[in-house]
Write an enzyme that holds these catalytic residues in place. Structure first.
Site: not given
Length: 226
Positions: A18, A117
């Site tokens: 990520h 995110d």
């Protein structure tokens, strides 16, 4: 933007799959003339240091990692957690809300947008409180994200709670159905225990994603065709 450089805060989720794509995006934005601040905790700062050498338009905001009894002291990245620990990480990082809000209030030229995110949807509440747009960043393709959001929006259940092979359909164009065992483990964990505090927080995260101003997806058009 012609009179003042845009300033963007990026909030990566501390897992390499990520974090690294979002750092790549931060670099691409910086070389296009935007000022970037990357929010990290101290143990994750070494992952950002190579990017800081690329130019002065990228800065860091280092905030102390919020403690949690299920996360060993000194652990601040999912790679150092046992399997399933990413749920606790999602829950714990929401506690950066107040320190981050105080930083915004004290900054002489605070960010005008937040890119966070997909596992950090609680940051959209901060964007709303600050009256700036919040954008979700997905490190993988659009179909996967559509399936995940469909789960949290429609919250399908199994007709037979003991069957892991039961197929779950999705109201997403060109999307196959999937057996229960192949669905997101985060969602399956929630479905098995909806009253759990961490599960409730994770649902709030994805609700925050879906309420955001927009999406940035790490993909290419060739990957997203039928």
């Amino acid at each position: 933007m012609s009179q003042q450089k845009a300033h963007i805060l990026t909030f990566p989720y501390p897992a390499q799959g990520h974090m690294l794509p979002l750092l790549d995006l931060a670099h691409q934005l910086s070389i296009r003339g935007l000022d970037i601040t990357i929010l990290v905790t101290p143990k994750n700062l070494p992952l950002v240091n190579p990017l800081l050498c690329r130019g002065p338009s990228i800065q860091t905001l280092v905030l102390p990692f919020p403690s949690h009894p299920s996360i060993p002291p000194g652990v601040e990245n999912v790679k150092d957690l046992p399997v399933g620990g990413f749920r606790t990480m999602m829950y714990t990082l929401r506690n950066l809300h107040n320190p981050l809000k105080e930083w915004f209030k004290s900054h002489v030229s605070p960010p005008t947008a937040i890119i966070f995110d997909m596992f950090l949807g609680s940051a959209n509440r901060l964007a709303d409180e600050l009256s700036i747009p919040g954008y979700v960043f997905s490190p993988s393709g659009g179909l996967a994200l559509s399936v995940i959001y469909s789960l949290w929006r429609h919250m399908p259940k199994r007709k037979d709670p003991s069957s892991d092979e039961e197929n779950i359909p999705f109201p997403v164009p060109n999307c196959p159905s999937y057996p229960w065992w192949q669905l997101s483990p985060v969602y399956r964990s929630f479905a098995d225990n909806e009253t759990d505090l961490i599960s409730q927080t994770i649902k709030e995260n994805f609700d925050g994603d879906m309420a955001s101003f927009g999406l940035v997806i790490n993909s290419v058009s060739e990957l997203e065709g039928v």
